[in-house]
Design a protein around this motif. Structure first.
Motif, short mmCIF file in Angstrom:
data_model
loop_
_atom_site.label_atom_id
_atom_site.label_comp_id
_atom_site.label_asym_id
_atom_site.label_seq_id
_atom_site.Cartn_x
_atom_site.Cartn_y
_atom_site.Cartn_z
N LEU A 110 34.80 51.95 34.72
CA LEU A 110 35.45 52.00 36.03
C LEU A 110 36.90 51.53 36.01
CD1 LEU A 110 32.56 50.63 38.29
CD2 LEU A 110 33.09 52.99 37.69
N HIS A 111 37.38 51.12 34.83
CA HIS A 111 38.77 50.67 34.68
C HIS A 111 39.07 49.46 35.57
CE1 HIS A 111 39.11 54.43 32.57
NE2 HIS A 111 38.95 55.13 33.68
N VAL A 112 38.13 48.50 35.56
CA VAL A 112 38.32 47.24 36.29
C VAL A 112 37.99 46.09 35.35
CG1 VAL A 112 37.78 48.28 38.53
CG2 VAL A 112 35.95 47.25 37.16
N SER A 113 38.20 44.86 35.80
CA SER A 113 37.90 43.71 34.95
C SER A 113 36.41 43.39 34.97
CB SER A 113 38.68 42.48 35.44
OG SER A 113 38.16 42.03 36.67
N ALA A 149 34.32 57.99 38.98
CA ALA A 149 35.25 56.86 38.90
C ALA A 149 36.63 57.31 39.35
CB ALA A 149 35.31 56.35 37.47
N PRO A 150 37.35 56.42 40.06
CA PRO A 150 38.68 56.78 40.51
C PRO A 150 39.64 56.90 39.33
CG PRO A 150 38.24 54.46 40.92
CD PRO A 150 36.97 55.07 40.44
N ALA A 151 40.69 57.66 39.49
CA ALA A 151 41.68 57.80 38.44
C ALA A 151 42.44 56.50 38.28
CB ALA A 151 42.65 58.92 38.79
N ARG A 152 42.85 56.22 37.07
CA ARG A 152 43.60 54.99 36.78
C ARG A 152 44.98 55.08 37.41
NH1 ARG A 152 43.04 52.95 30.72
NH2 ARG A 152 43.99 51.17 31.73
#
Length: 211
Positions: free
Chosen positions: A168-171, A208-211
């Motif tokens: 998900l490109h999150v911490s 998942a949302p784009a970075r």
């Protein structure tokens, strides 16, 4: 700690886990000794057989979860029935592993349990995903935010917090917060219970949302 009525299995599992430098088996015993051994040795993780001649594994699970410092418990068994799965999860089990689990997967499962994550063997996951087990989502699922639903779907796929964070490109901390929130909203005790609920309700993953 390993709890099983068969000495050979206890020895074998101990040897498998002993290969991992970050794991240590603090006790291996039969069911009648389990609760006292857990009080004395205070293991972080217990692998617990379901069917033993001296005691019912589910009864042992109930007592282990009632300890002041309860361990993470995974049921280790040859029986993959929904009855055992459902009851074990209801009593607070954090995982369900079949005895034919590969050594590598067993080590990975114990590591996951040690971090507070749950584990389900692949056959159990497939069993849950059978069409007969799918049910409409309950009202609790409707209370989840889109992101929480996304995290829940990835939990059902067996991903760890770190893996979800990468997806998900999150911490990892953000994922932990989402997991904590969704457990509260779903009124479940652990990740595995949430994953079972999601799988049986056929919760879809959102992109998942784009970075």
């Amino acid at each position: 700690m390993i709890v099983d009525d068969e000495e050979l299995l206890r020895s074998g599992v101990s040897q498998i886990l002993g290969v991992a430098p970050d794991l240590r088996v603090v006790a291996a015993c039969h069911g009648g000794e389990a609760v006292e051994a857990a009080r004395v040795r205070q293991p972080d993780v217990v692998l617990l057989d379901v069917r033993m001649p001296d005691v019912n594994g589910l009864s042992v699970l109930r007592e282990l979860r009632a300890l002041p410092r309860p361990p993470q418990v995974a049921m280790l068994t040859t029986f993959d029935t929904d009855e055992y799965l459902g009851e074990a999860l209801r009593l607070g089990a954090a995982g369900f592993l079949l005895k034919d689990t590969s050594p590598a997967d067993l080590i990975s499962a114990v590591r996951a349990l040690g971090t507070g994550s749950g584990c389900l063997s692949v056959p159990m996951t497939r069993r849950l995903r059978a069409p007969a087990t799918a049910n409409p989502a309950g009202p609790e699922l409707a209370t989840l935010s889109p992101r929480e639903q996304q995290v829940l779907a990835l939990l059902a796929d067996g991903l760890s917090n770190a893996e979800i964070a990468l997806r998900l490109h999150v911490s990892t901390g953000t994922v932990k917060d989402h997991v904590s929130a969704l457990l509260t909203k779903l009124h479940v005790d652990n990740r595995v219970q949430a994953a079972v609920l999601a799988t049986r309700a056929a919760v879809p993953a959102t992109p998942a949302p784009a970075r």
